[in-house]
Design a protein around this motif. Sequence first.
Motif, mmCIF file in Angstrom:
data_model
loop_
_atom_site.group_PDB
_atom_site.id
_atom_site.type_symbol
_atom_site.label_atom_id
_atom_site.label_comp_id
_atom_site.label_asym_id
_atom_site.label_seq_id
_atom_site.Cartn_x
_atom_site.Cartn_y
_atom_site.Cartn_z
ATOM 1 N N UNK A 1 0.846 -1.187 0.000
ATOM 2 C CA UNK A 1 0.000 0.000 0.000
ATOM 3 C C UNK A 1 0.882 1.238 0.000
ATOM 4 N N UNK A 2 0.530 2.237 -0.825
ATOM 5 C CA UNK A 2 1.328 3.461 -0.828
ATOM 6 C C UNK A 2 0.490 4.722 -0.642
ATOM 7 N N UNK A 3 -0.824 4.583 -0.550
ATOM 8 C CA UNK A 3 -1.682 5.742 -0.287
ATOM 9 C C UNK A 3 -3.000 5.238 0.281
ATOM 10 N N UNK A 4 -3.705 6.122 0.982
ATOM 11 C CA UNK A 4 -4.979 5.711 1.561
ATOM 12 C C UNK A 4 -5.878 6.907 1.778
ATOM 13 N N UNK A 5 -7.166 6.634 1.791
ATOM 14 C CA UNK A 5 -8.182 7.629 2.099
ATOM 15 C C UNK A 5 -9.108 7.053 3.145
ATOM 16 N N UNK A 6 -10.214 7.743 3.381
ATOM 17 C CA UNK A 6 -11.123 7.297 4.425
ATOM 18 C C UNK A 6 -11.739 5.941 4.109
ATOM 19 N N UNK A 7 -12.115 5.740 2.839
ATOM 20 C CA UNK A 7 -12.765 4.491 2.458
ATOM 21 C C UNK A 7 -12.010 3.757 1.355
ATOM 22 N N UNK A 8 -10.789 4.164 1.090
ATOM 23 C CA UNK A 8 -10.047 3.526 0.009
ATOM 24 C C UNK A 8 -8.579 3.348 0.382
ATOM 25 N N UNK A 9 -7.972 2.406 -0.273
ATOM 26 C CA UNK A 9 -6.545 2.171 -0.165
ATOM 27 C C UNK A 9 -6.004 2.012 -1.579
ATOM 28 N N UNK B 1 -6.698 0.771 -6.832
ATOM 29 C CA UNK B 1 -7.513 1.509 -5.874
ATOM 30 C C UNK B 1 -8.604 0.577 -5.352
ATOM 31 N N UNK B 2 -8.558 0.270 -4.071
ATOM 32 C CA UNK B 2 -9.529 -0.625 -3.454
ATOM 33 C C UNK B 2 -10.472 0.190 -2.576
ATOM 34 N N UNK B 3 -11.751 0.118 -2.854
ATOM 35 C CA UNK B 3 -12.765 0.878 -2.123
ATOM 36 C C UNK B 3 -13.638 -0.089 -1.340
ATOM 37 N N UNK B 4 -13.798 0.164 -0.048
ATOM 38 C CA UNK B 4 -14.656 -0.701 0.772
ATOM 39 C C UNK B 4 -15.945 0.024 1.134
ATOM 40 N N UNK B 5 -17.038 -0.695 1.134
ATOM 41 C CA UNK B 5 -18.325 -0.154 1.555
ATOM 42 C C UNK B 5 -18.518 -0.400 3.054
ATOM 43 N N UNK B 6 -18.788 0.637 3.814
ATOM 44 C CA UNK B 6 -19.018 0.427 5.251
ATOM 45 C C UNK B 6 -20.294 -0.366 5.485
ATOM 46 N N UNK B 7 -20.191 -1.455 6.191
ATOM 47 C CA UNK B 7 -21.339 -2.330 6.414
ATOM 48 C C UNK B 7 -22.396 -1.692 7.310
ATOM 49 N N UNK B 8 -21.962 -0.744 8.151
ATOM 50 C CA UNK B 8 -22.880 -0.162 9.129
ATOM 51 C C UNK B 8 -23.656 1.035 8.584
ATOM 52 N N UNK B 9 -23.342 1.482 7.384
ATOM 53 C CA UNK B 9 -23.985 2.680 6.832
ATOM 54 C C UNK B 9 -24.431 2.383 5.401
ATOM 55 N N UNK B 10 -25.676 2.002 5.240
ATOM 56 C CA UNK B 10 -26.182 1.616 3.928
ATOM 57 C C UNK B 10 -26.221 2.791 2.955
ATOM 58 N N UNK B 11 -26.559 3.982 3.454
ATOM 59 C CA UNK B 11 -26.622 5.159 2.585
ATOM 60 C C UNK B 11 -25.245 5.498 2.030
ATOM 61 N N UNK B 12 -24.240 5.495 2.906
ATOM 62 C CA UNK B 12 -22.883 5.780 2.456
ATOM 63 C C UNK B 12 -22.382 4.697 1.513
#
Length: 355
Positions: free
Chosen positions: A62-70, A84-95
């Motif tokens: 990994x060489x960079x990251x954001x709030x919901x991505x690496x 670029x890997x983006x994860x969906x937060x399981x606890x927030x369906x709207x987000x």
Amino acid sequence: MKNFQFFKQVSSNGRSRRRLFLGEYKRAVSWSKYLVSPGAEIKCDGEEEWSADMSELFIGNKFASGRYSRIYRGVYKQRDVAIKVVSQPEEDEDLAAVLEKQFTSEVALLFGLDHPNIITFVAACKKPSVFCIIMEYMSGGSLKKYLHQQEPYSVPLNLVLKLALDIARGMQYLHSRGILHRDLKSENLLLGEDMCVKVADFGISCLETQCNNPKGFTSTYRWMAPEMIKEKHHTKKVDVYSFAIVFWELLTSLTPFEDMTPEQAAFAVSHKNARPPLPPECPGALWHLITRCWSRNPNKRPHFIEIVSILKGYSESLNLDPDFFRSFRSSSHRTILHHCLPKCISEPWSFKKTC
């Protein structure tokens, strides 16, 4: 070979195989649940034209990251890539829905782009709750990182113009295809080994015909145009404003509104018409162009086709005459420049003589 390591990939039939990967393999532990195994493929199914063959993807450090991505370095079909890997937060369906929409939009836009100053899209994978976009790897890192490694006001003027022209050409191409970037900033501009700049990160980009709702998305306040901050209707000219802030960064190697919080900067820009101070030694010609680009009135900002023409003329003239800008350093020339610039666009070689 020093610092080379082998690491494992698990193929679709369950058999493992090894491959040589440049650089030390390193994986963020918190992201391990999204991977089949260390250094392995991301689970993905899909028949879209842009779908990646995940058996050909190797994930490295990994060489960079954001709030919901690496962002990881990797190899795809024997080509160096950024993943670029983006994860969906399981606890927030709207987000989660917003992030999925951004991913779909970004892939749709990137898939059809082909320009030397736009990041090259390679492939993508969509498999909730994780998505990935595979792009060309830019070894020079971000423009922001590069500038922060320089002394303030130290980037040579010829390099400033070269970098600015690369950015403007990329943005002219996007606008010619009806695309608004909406998050143009030094962090989203990537450098190659030859100092070529490429525009990247299209997460909140949109087609101009589809940018109907100015609310409900986040950008970066320090680079945002006043109309975007106020959540008003906006056009391609928001990118021109952001370009002016990036141009200021090129001239100064500083962070815009560094003495303010992002919220304070947003208020100052949108309600007080504040702009970061241009250095006293800034050539009057560049002063004029930048102040036009970050005008409060979007209609007074030039289009990128004009910006490219102006910068190309400046760059060519500076290459012929290193003292080209010397006579334009004082503000007394701004009125003259206002009348000369239209001629510069059509006849760049006559600009110096005319002024």
